[in-house]
Design an enzyme around this catalytic site. Sequence first.
Site: not given
Length: 209
Positions: A193-194
Amino acid sequence: MVSKPHGGKLVNRVLEGREKERRLGEVKELPKVLVDSDVAVDLENIAHGVYSPLEGFMLRDEFISVLGSMRLPNDLPWTLPIVFSVEREASSFREGDEIALFYPHDNPIGLLRVEEVYRYSKEDYALKVFKTKDLEHPGVARIYSLGEFLVGGKIWLIGRIPNPYERYTLYPAETRILFREKNWKTIAGFQTRNVPHVGHEYVQKTALA
């Protein structure tokens, strides 16, 4: 040789050329539903085969099967529901209706042929997927923000959503061509997600090794 897609077929629900233009011309005659970015991305992923073998948003039996056994009704492993929710005023959709999906408000991105409109339990959804109904959990909060009804049915992609990383975006058909061209035999996939940090780097190197 690149392995077969999940479920045995690579789905393509993207309209192109004259058919796309024809359907875009019909959009103004259809009920308009504004969707959020999550649904818009799911729509694109279905259309481009990322979610193969799904061809649309899940019907009730698929939704229940995934929550209960983490498998589709045909026993194919599948862990998370891919659903489209609507509020009460949209629950009047009937089987066979076609609706136009917009994101953002003035950009038609998809068509949905309604096969089923059904109620569901948000509590059961949250507990089965996240093992909690604590609203502090962002996934649970997302589920409780959904509409009262789910609409299932096949989709067609007729537009594009804004994508600041379009030059880096490759869909399954494109990655398969790339893998063949480079003659890659082993491929490790990693979702984050990052931006990856050291722990992620370790996991990726371990997988590749």
